[in-house]
Design a protein around this motif. Structure first.
Motif, short mmCIF file in Angstrom:
data_model
loop_
_atom_site.label_atom_id
_atom_site.label_comp_id
_atom_site.label_asym_id
_atom_site.label_seq_id
_atom_site.Cartn_x
_atom_site.Cartn_y
_atom_site.Cartn_z
N GLY B 78 -7.95 -1.01 2.22
CA GLY B 78 -8.19 -1.73 0.97
C GLY B 78 -7.88 -0.98 -0.30
N ASN B 79 -6.70 -0.36 -0.40
CA ASN B 79 -6.45 0.37 -1.62
C ASN B 79 -5.48 -0.30 -2.58
OD1 ASN B 79 -4.42 0.90 0.16
ND2 ASN B 79 -5.11 2.98 0.59
N ALA B 80 -5.08 -1.52 -2.28
CA ALA B 80 -4.17 -2.20 -3.20
C ALA B 80 -4.84 -2.37 -4.57
CB ALA B 80 -3.75 -3.56 -2.64
N ALA B 81 -6.10 -2.78 -4.58
CA ALA B 81 -6.81 -2.97 -5.85
C ALA B 81 -6.90 -1.65 -6.62
CB ALA B 81 -8.20 -3.54 -5.60
N THR B 82 -7.28 -0.60 -5.92
CA THR B 82 -7.39 0.72 -6.56
C THR B 82 -6.03 1.15 -7.14
OG1 THR B 82 -8.91 1.23 -4.76
CG2 THR B 82 -8.34 3.03 -6.23
N CYS B 83 -4.97 0.95 -6.38
CA CYS B 83 -3.63 1.31 -6.85
C CYS B 83 -3.26 0.54 -8.11
CB CYS B 83 -2.58 1.02 -5.78
SG CYS B 83 -2.76 2.05 -4.32
N LEU B 84 -3.88 -0.62 -8.29
CA LEU B 84 -3.59 -1.43 -9.48
C LEU B 84 -4.59 -1.14 -10.59
CD1 LEU B 84 -2.71 -4.75 -7.64
CD2 LEU B 84 -1.17 -3.44 -9.09
N GLY B 85 -5.43 -0.10 -10.40
CA GLY B 85 -6.34 0.31 -11.46
C GLY B 85 -7.63 -0.50 -11.53
#
Lengths: 292, 292
Positions: B78-85
């Motif tokens: 679940g790091n897509a959100a984190t990658c998008l800040g």
């Protein structure tokens, strides 16, 4: 037929051989249409309510009226074929192998010996199939997928569901346009119907949004019993507009016919049971006419 | 648009809100049509091949070009959100609750802070969800069902699949029109692709007959390495016509951007990585134009 048009269209579903095709102005196929056939699941998780009797005799009557009928036996007790006079030894490929993807449906369908009336038979092995099915991809829509291949060859497909709400019944309901529920005119007839309705609702939500309850058939009606009349009244309240006018009587000839491998219309065409199933087929056809 | 007409037609699929409706001469709806949107599953069961990097940067680029984009994170990491800040604390409803039917998809989708670019985020809880999912009805088509509700609000839906061929990836592939496969330009790049192709084939047979392999994106290309060039040649032989012309280079700026919560186009628009993803988005759009 006319269509509201849209700028951008896409094929929403690829269908089997029963398809029509629509083209856009560039001659690109934009959608496919299914030729209509009615698939009826005959379901009630209660045993002994007349599911198989209804399936074979309704099927036989529809075939007699010139409709092309396929009866699918989903019951591991698998006696639809026997009731139709087919010897067990003749059953090689059955619905079980079809569900597991081991046999093409065309190879498992066999004639019942009556014009326009075929059967996809079951054997007791189907109970084991249900277990294997649980781990497979698209476990609930295996029957639907198989039926799509042959559906255009039939006007009516009747599915005789097992007396449970297991994966087999789910396959039956996921394949059907409508459910017909046989209900015995006895004490506690409505018992369990809430659960059946819940399952139907789940299937509408997740698998088959256009599934509808076609109707309730009251079976084994004994007019002399006050109770039977009360049950019919109660069911009318619970399923308003949905109960078939035709009521199947408790009739000794109906229970004898299967052991001779005959439909009631063959065994005793003058019996009240035969007349009732003829009337039920007539009523179903009229309902279909109205719906169109 | 014209239609070959048939005597008897029936609705073949009930769609979500993205529907158009066709009527027959009695003004009865006979079929529904889906307005076109492209749903792309970005899949490869190998980890570290650039799935998430491709998903977020392709999504960002398409949104910059005025397309309405939804990114679905199906990876329990679940790091897509984190990658998008997006800060983890802001994630309340996620794709896990949507798959289990506990939350309407509209309530779980959130803006990424970039115009026309939304995300359906994931958290590590998604791993547990996958286990619960296994026992549910329609376990493979839960995502498809949820996406149908919002699909007409987007031009592109990109699904970032987990590095496995589990029920989550099956949900991603069952929902998609096409699969895009990121492939690292390294030794054994093609390893495991046979298995991915097999899974895609199974899904085409049982769940999603119109799914196609949209293309292979070669990632982390190092032009100085002979091996990388050989791998690209080998993949071209294995997937003729299917490999994107755009090759994503190994680029230090691409690997730095996520830790700043930025797309490569925001972090360093002049970098080779940014230019490559812009070219990939352009190529994808051109392919879509050609397909119509």
């Amino acid at each position: 037929m006319y269509c509201r048009t849209f700028d951008k269209l896409t094929v929403t579903k690829k269908l089997g051989s029963a398809e029509g095709i629509c083209y856009n102005e560039h001659n690109t196929a934009v959608m496919t249409l299914e030729v209509q056939h009615m698939i009826i699941a005959i379901a009630n998780q209660k045993g002994g309510v007349g599911k198989t009797t209804t399936a074979i005799n309704l099927g036989g009557n529809l075939a007699q009226r010139g409709r092309r009928v396929l009866l699918v036996d989903l019951d591991p007790q698998g006696n639809a074929a026997t009731c139709l006079g087919i010897q067990k030894q003749r059953l090689e490929q059955t619905v079980g192998e079809v569900l597991l993807g081991e046999t093409p449906i065309q190879e498992a369908i066999m004639p019942t010996g009556r014009p326009g009336f075929d059967i996809l038979p079951a054997t007791p092995d189907l109970a084991g199939t249900a277990v294997s099915l649980a781990g497979l991809m698209a476990r609930e829509t295996r029957l639907r997928q198989a039926l799509a291949v042959v559906a255009n060859q039939y006007d009516f497909i009747l599915i005789d569901c097992p007396p449970s709400l297991d994966l087999l019944t789910v396959n039956g309901l996921a394949s059907a346009n409508q459910v017909v529920i046989p209900l015995q005119c006895e004490f506690l007839a409505l018992e369990g119907l809430a659960q059946l309705k819940e399952t139907i609702e789940l299937i509408r939500t997740h698998l088959n949004s256009t599934l509808f309850i076609g109707g309730v058939v009251m079976t084994m009606y004994d007019g002399r019993a006050n109770l039977a009349r009360q049950v019919v009244e109660e069911v009318r309240r619970y399923f308003p507009q949905r109960i078939f006018n035709t009521i199947i009587p408790r009739n000794i000839r109906l229970s004898e016919a299967p052991s001779h491998g005959e439909l009631i219309a063959e065994y005793d065409p003058q019996s009240r049971g035969a007349q009732a199933y003829a009337a039920l087929a007539e009523e179903l056809l009229q309902r279909e006419e109205t719906r169109r």
